[in-house]
Design a protein around this motif. Structure first.
Motif, PDB file in Angstrom:
ATOM      1  N   GLN A 279      18.359   4.089  -6.854  1.00 44.45           N
ATOM      2  CA  GLN A 279      18.562   2.879  -6.069  1.00 44.45           C
ATOM      3  C   GLN A 279      20.032   2.600  -5.803  1.00 44.45           C
ATOM      4  N   LEU A 280      20.885   2.968  -6.730  1.00 42.42           N
ATOM      5  CA  LEU A 280      22.312   2.765  -6.514  1.00 42.42           C
ATOM      6  C   LEU A 280      22.840   3.659  -5.398  1.00 42.42           C
ATOM      7  N   LEU A 281      22.308   4.881  -5.307  1.00 39.32           N
ATOM      8  CA  LEU A 281      22.772   5.834  -4.305  1.00 39.32           C
ATOM      9  C   LEU A 281      22.102   5.632  -2.954  1.00 39.32           C
ATOM     10  N   HIS A 282      20.927   4.997  -2.951  1.00 35.97           N
ATOM     11  CA  HIS A 282      20.165   4.840  -1.705  1.00 35.97           C
ATOM     12  C   HIS A 282      19.705   3.383  -1.569  1.00 35.97           C
ATOM     13  N   PRO A 283      20.591   2.480  -1.182  1.00 39.58           N
ATOM     14  CA  PRO A 283      20.238   1.052  -1.069  1.00 39.58           C
ATOM     15  C   PRO A 283      19.205   0.760   0.004  1.00 39.58           C
ATOM     16  N   THR A 284      18.995   1.694   0.952  1.00 41.36           N
ATOM     17  CA  THR A 284      17.990   1.467   2.004  1.00 41.36           C
ATOM     18  C   THR A 284      16.566   1.612   1.473  1.00 41.36           C
ATOM     19  N   LEU A 285      16.415   2.173   0.276  1.00 40.00           N
ATOM     20  CA  LEU A 285      15.102   2.275  -0.355  1.00 40.00           C
ATOM     21  C   LEU A 285      14.769   0.905  -0.939  1.00 40.00           C
ATOM     22  N   THR A 286      14.065   0.093  -0.166  1.00 40.64           N
ATOM     23  CA  THR A 286      13.940  -1.330  -0.481  1.00 40.64           C
ATOM     24  C   THR A 286      12.734  -1.690  -1.338  1.00 40.64           C
TER      25      THR A 286
ATOM     26  N   LEU B 121      10.821  -0.509 -15.289  1.00 39.83           N
ATOM     27  CA  LEU B 121      12.107  -0.676 -14.620  1.00 39.83           C
ATOM     28  C   LEU B 121      12.513  -2.139 -14.682  1.00 39.83           C
ATOM     29  N   PRO B 122      13.785  -2.437 -15.033  1.00 37.46           N
ATOM     30  CA  PRO B 122      14.228  -3.837 -15.067  1.00 37.46           C
ATOM     31  C   PRO B 122      13.969  -4.543 -13.755  1.00 37.46           C
ATOM     32  N   LEU B 123      13.486  -5.773 -13.835  1.00 36.62           N
ATOM     33  CA  LEU B 123      13.109  -6.523 -12.640  1.00 36.62           C
ATOM     34  C   LEU B 123      14.282  -6.724 -11.704  1.00 36.62           C
ATOM     35  N   THR B 124      15.505  -6.704 -12.223  1.00 36.55           N
ATOM     36  CA  THR B 124      16.676  -6.923 -11.366  1.00 36.55           C
ATOM     37  C   THR B 124      16.876  -5.799 -10.383  1.00 36.55           C
ATOM     38  N   LEU B 125      16.247  -4.648 -10.633  1.00 38.32           N
ATOM     39  CA  LEU B 125      16.410  -3.520  -9.736  1.00 38.32           C
ATOM     40  C   LEU B 125      15.241  -3.368  -8.775  1.00 38.32           C
ATOM     41  N   TRP B 126      14.265  -4.241  -8.864  1.00 37.53           N
ATOM     42  CA  TRP B 126      13.127  -4.170  -7.945  1.00 37.53           C
ATOM     43  C   TRP B 126      13.446  -4.965  -6.696  1.00 37.53           C
ATOM     44  N   THR B 127      13.233  -4.349  -5.561  1.00 41.47           N
ATOM     45  CA  THR B 127      13.379  -5.050  -4.297  1.00 41.47           C
ATOM     46  C   THR B 127      12.165  -4.746  -3.457  1.00 41.47           C
ATOM     47  N   LYS B 128      11.412  -5.777  -3.074  1.00 38.90           N
ATOM     48  CA  LYS B 128      10.175  -5.559  -2.331  1.00 38.90           C
ATOM     49  C   LYS B 128      10.284  -6.137  -0.935  1.00 38.90           C
ATOM     50  N   THR B 129       9.618  -5.467  -0.015  1.00 38.54           N
ATOM     51  CA  THR B 129       9.542  -5.970   1.350  1.00 38.54           C
ATOM     52  C   THR B 129       8.126  -6.320   1.740  1.00 38.54           C
ATOM     53  N   GLU B 130       7.157  -5.987   0.939  1.00 36.16           N
ATOM     54  CA  GLU B 130       5.776  -6.217   1.318  1.00 36.16           C
ATOM     55  C   GLU B 130       5.052  -6.992   0.231  1.00 36.16           C
TER      56      GLU B 130
ATOM     57  N   VAL C 202      10.693  -0.111  -4.628  1.00 38.19           N
ATOM     58  CA  VAL C 202      10.488   0.927  -5.637  1.00 38.19           C
ATOM     59  C   VAL C 202       9.553   0.398  -6.717  1.00 38.19           C
ATOM     60  N   GLN C 203       8.459   1.111  -6.941  1.00 38.13           N
ATOM     61  CA  GLN C 203       7.540   0.805  -8.036  1.00 38.13           C
ATOM     62  C   GLN C 203       7.745   1.880  -9.096  1.00 38.13           C
ATOM     63  N   ALA C 204       8.146   1.466 -10.290  1.00 37.62           N
ATOM     64  CA  ALA C 204       8.469   2.444 -11.337  1.00 37.62           C
ATOM     65  C   ALA C 204       8.047   1.919 -12.701  1.00 37.62           C
ATOM     66  N   ARG C 205       6.766   1.651 -12.849  1.00 35.56           N
ATOM     67  CA  ARG C 205       6.252   1.116 -14.105  1.00 35.56           C
ATOM     68  C   ARG C 205       5.985   2.236 -15.114  1.00 35.56           C
ATOM     69  N   CYS C 206       6.201   1.915 -16.374  1.00 31.36           N
ATOM     70  CA  CYS C 206       5.805   2.796 -17.474  1.00 31.36           C
ATOM     71  C   CYS C 206       6.427   4.185 -17.376  1.00 31.36           C
TER      72      CYS C 206
ATOM     73  N   LEU D  12       9.998  11.487 -15.259  1.00 28.05           N
ATOM     74  CA  LEU D  12      11.098  10.644 -14.803  1.00 28.05           C
ATOM     75  C   LEU D  12      11.449   9.606 -15.861  1.00 28.05           C
ATOM     76  N   THR D  13      12.679   9.125 -15.785  1.00 31.84           N
ATOM     77  CA  THR D  13      13.128   8.087 -16.705  1.00 31.84           C
ATOM     78  C   THR D  13      13.632   6.886 -15.922  1.00 31.84           C
ATOM     79  N   VAL D  14      13.825   5.777 -16.620  1.00 33.90           N
ATOM     80  CA  VAL D  14      14.368   4.583 -15.994  1.00 33.90           C
ATOM     81  C   VAL D  14      15.748   4.862 -15.418  1.00 33.90           C
ATOM     82  N   ALA D  15      16.536   5.661 -16.118  1.00 37.63           N
ATOM     83  CA  ALA D  15      17.879   5.997 -15.642  1.00 37.63           C
ATOM     84  C   ALA D  15      17.834   6.724 -14.304  1.00 37.63           C
ATOM     85  N   ASP D  16      16.849   7.595 -14.125  1.00 38.64           N
ATOM     86  CA  ASP D  16      16.709   8.307 -12.847  1.00 38.64           C
ATOM     87  C   ASP D  16      16.496   7.328 -11.698  1.00 38.64           C
ATOM     88  N   ILE D  17      15.677   6.311 -11.919  1.00 38.53           N
ATOM     89  CA  ILE D  17      15.374   5.354 -10.858  1.00 38.53           C
ATOM     90  C   ILE D  17      16.560   4.428 -10.604  1.00 38.53           C
ATOM     91  N   GLU D  18      17.250   4.044 -11.654  1.00 37.67           N
ATOM     92  CA  GLU D  18      18.441   3.216 -11.477  1.00 37.67           C
ATOM     93  C   GLU D  18      19.475   3.931 -10.612  1.00 37.67           C
TER      94      GLU D  18
END
Length: 648
Positions: free
Chosen positions: A620-627, A639-648, A629-633, A611-617
């Motif tokens: 998240q754009l297509l599925h905003p309900t996915l709140t 993954l840029p911190l601006t795209l991380w959204t955590k609930t826990e 996402v852990q995508a390190r390395c 996977l690549t960073v572009a895949d994760i970006e």
């Protein structure tokens, strides 16, 4: 002409739905209009918490939930930006009149928004503002008489208040807030900076400091609300023996729950004092209180005969001999002795087996108790039998297939079983067989009980198994056929399982996973670092465990897109998935996964080389309900911190 089937009354449908899990109720509500209407009944919403982000995507959901009269809501990542205020206004309009529990944990909500929100909620029973430091930083919260009177009117029935982890809480703001809660039953001040060492007021009764939260002020509050206060949490504070003694001596105080996790300054004398003064305690949490010894356990046994739950986790001076006495507490249901390295379980089991034992243990945690071995587990299983519901043996490295066979034969009522990092467990154990000494054939007794004839009074220690290698032993089809004639119990006999952890059980293979992990009610499964399993196992698991909500398969490097795509259609209830370090996963799988798993909220794809960073970006754009996402390395980048959204 076919007659129309009469519809069930709403009350009957509600009664049926009350037996279902939250995810099952969601599916059942889609049957027809009547079932949907019944699913909105307030009695079915009590244990459901709705989480909202500061996003415009939440607005429609908030309006819809107004019909449900949802009693519990949690707001995450709220701050002073306009969209946060818009969401708060929508909650005030649609949800506030029916709210009973509100959590603002970790939010940066402004003081004005906080006051407006709370004063619109006139039925609150629980309020959690853990980590909301911005509310208290200025020190002017509720300083205006009008806002305080409105808050007092709204919080008159509040019973639970969580003020944990507030760095700027002072005596003045604490008093303003608690003066609005005359009927408080539960108070948490965990991780707050409380001064215990000295009295800044020098005996005076005016507690108005704007810089300190003092114990003398808290004690004054406890004295004033002793008649209603039943639960107190002072975990991770520097509370002293003297302070503990002062709390115990408060006239009219009858605590039922007390949490003192990681209070490193308290000693056996403090525990003895609080137990003697508060004999009505039903829940006591002493996890991480490193200065305690067996004297505390003896004090608990002598004074707390109504105790139901006890945590001694990481109290490393505790020895097994004193645990024997806990079996005499007739109401004890849950015991946690995890990370108590001197505990081997023998004396506790002997106590439970004695005629004087009155304990009704249903939850037992031996996690990281490295002295626990097969003899202990076998005897424990025989003694506790069908009563035990939750068993945690994580990192009990000396247990083998013998323990697994004892568990599946005797503990048929288990709903939670954790065997992570028990690396000597093999395919034989999961299938209810124990390899003989020459490792050529399994054996079991004809009546299904594992061949282990040691009596309870003659328990010997097994020699620690030798870790010759990490490679799994191969179980052939001929081996399995030869054992079919022998009656036995296997892992699949635990038909009530809802949570199973086999993390890092590296000797397991497809052979046992495919045949034994078949549980209709299983909600949580971890097979992380079980590196020998393949797509065949994954497809089998998802086919036979249709209720899965949380699944962890990290470091299972043999899994591919083909397996996950084939299994995705069976994961309709999945909310959390961990497939980190699975290098054969690509973006093709992610597309199928998101289309099939509509409830997915949390995904971990860290260090997935395909996977690549572009895949994760794009994901998240297509599925905003996915709140979450852990995508390190990924490909050497995070993954840029601006795209991380955590609930826990």
């Amino acid at each position: 002409m076919e007659t129309e089937v009469p519809s069930l009354p709403v009350e009957v449908i509600c009664y049926i739905l009350s037996f279902l899990s939250t995810s099952d109720r969601k599916e059942a509500s889609l049957v027809n209009t009547a079932w949907y209407a019944a699913s909105l009944d307030r009695s079915l919403q009590k244990n459901v918490i709705y989480n909202f982000q500061a996003s415009s995507a939440c607005l429609e959901s908030i309006r819809d939930l107004g019909w449900r009269q949802s009693p519990s809501v949690a707001l995450r990542n709220f701050d002073g930006v306009p969209i946060s205020n818009t969401v708060i206004q929508s909650i005030m309009l649609h949800l506030a009149p029916n709210l009973e529990n509100l959590s603002l944990r970790g939010s940066y909500i402004s003081e004005s928004s906080f006051v407006s929100l709370i004063t619109s909620c006139h039925n609150l029973r629980g309020l959690d503002i853990t980590g909301c430091n911005c509310l208290f930083m200025s020190g002017i919260l509720l300083s205006k008489g009008k806002s305080k009177s409105m808050m007092a009117e709204a919080l008159v029935n509040l019973q639970e208040l969580n003020l944990s982890n507030l760095s700027y809480l002072s005596d003045q703001t604490f008093n303003r807030l608690t003066e609005c809660t005359p009927n408080l039953r539960k108070l948490s001040l965990a991780s707050c900076h409380i001064t215990f060492g000295f009295d800044p007021y020098r005996g005076m009764s005016v507690f108005n400091s704007t810089a300190l939260l003092s114990f003398s002020n808290i004690l004054h509050f406890i004295n004033g609300q002793a008649a209603t206060l039943k639960a107190l949490n002072l975990s991770r504070t520097t509370i002293t023996n003297e302070a503990m003694w002062s709390i115990g001596q408060v006239a009219g105080l009858c605590l039922e729950e007390l949490a003192l996790q990681h209070c490193r300054d308290i000693t056996d004398e403090a525990v003895s004092a609080i137990c003697a003064c508060q004999p009505g305690l039903t829940t006591l949490d002493l996890a991480g209180c490193s200065e305690l010894t067996g004297k505390s356990v003896l004090a608990i046994v002598s004074s707390l005969q109504c105790l139901e739950s006890l945590s001694l986790s990481r109290v490393r001076n505790i020895t097994d001999s004193v645990l024997k006495e806990l079996a005499t507490i007739p109401t004890l249901q849950a015991l946690d002795v995890s990370e108590c390295y001197q505990v081997n379980g023998y004396d506790l089991i002997m106590g439970l087996a004695s005629p004087k034992a009155g304990s009704k243990l249903s939850r037992l945690n031996f996690s990281c108790c490295t002295m626990v071995n097969d003899d202990c587990v076998f005897s424990m299983a025989r003694v506790l039998g069908g009563r035990l519901r939750e068993l945690d043996l994580t990192s009990c490295v000396y247990i083998t297939d013998i323990s697994v066979c004892a568990i599946v034969y005797h503990l048929r009522g288990l709903t939670v079983l954790r065997l992570g990092w028990c690396k000597e467990i093999t395919d034989w154990g999961l299938q209810g067989m124990i390899a003989s000494n020459n490792d050529s054939e399994p054996y079991s007794k004809g009546d299904g009980e594992p061949e282990l004839s040691r009596s309870f009074g003659n328990m010997g220690f097994f020699a620690p198994p030798k870790y010759l290698n990490e490679q799994p032993e191969v179980v052939t089809e001929s081996d399995i056929e030869a054992s079919k004639e022998q009656e036995r119990a296997s892992l699949s006999s635990l038909t009530r399982l809802k949570e199973l952890s086999l993390t890092a059980c590296t000797k397991l293979t497809d052979t046992s996973i495919i045949k034994e992990i078949r549980f209709e009610e299983l909600r949580t499964l971890s097979l992380s670092m079980v590196r020998e399993i393949t797509d065949e196992s994954f497809i089998s698991i998802t086919t036979h465990c249709r209720s899965l909500e949380r699944l962890s398969l990290s470091h299972c490097s043999r899994l591919t897109d083909q397996g996950l795509i084939g299994a995705a259609s069976h994961l309709k209830k999945l909310t959390h998935l961990d497939i980190s370090c699975c290098d054969k996963i690509t973006s093709q799988m992610l597309k199928v996964l998101m289309n099939e798993c509509k409830w997915l909220k949390s995904l971990d794809v860290s260090m997935c080389g395909g996977l690549t960073v572009a895949d994760i970006e794009q994901l998240q754009l297509l599925h905003p309900t996915l709140t979450n996402v852990q995508a390190r390395c990924l490909g050497g980048d995070d993954l840029p911190l601006t795209l991380w959204t955590k609930t826990e």
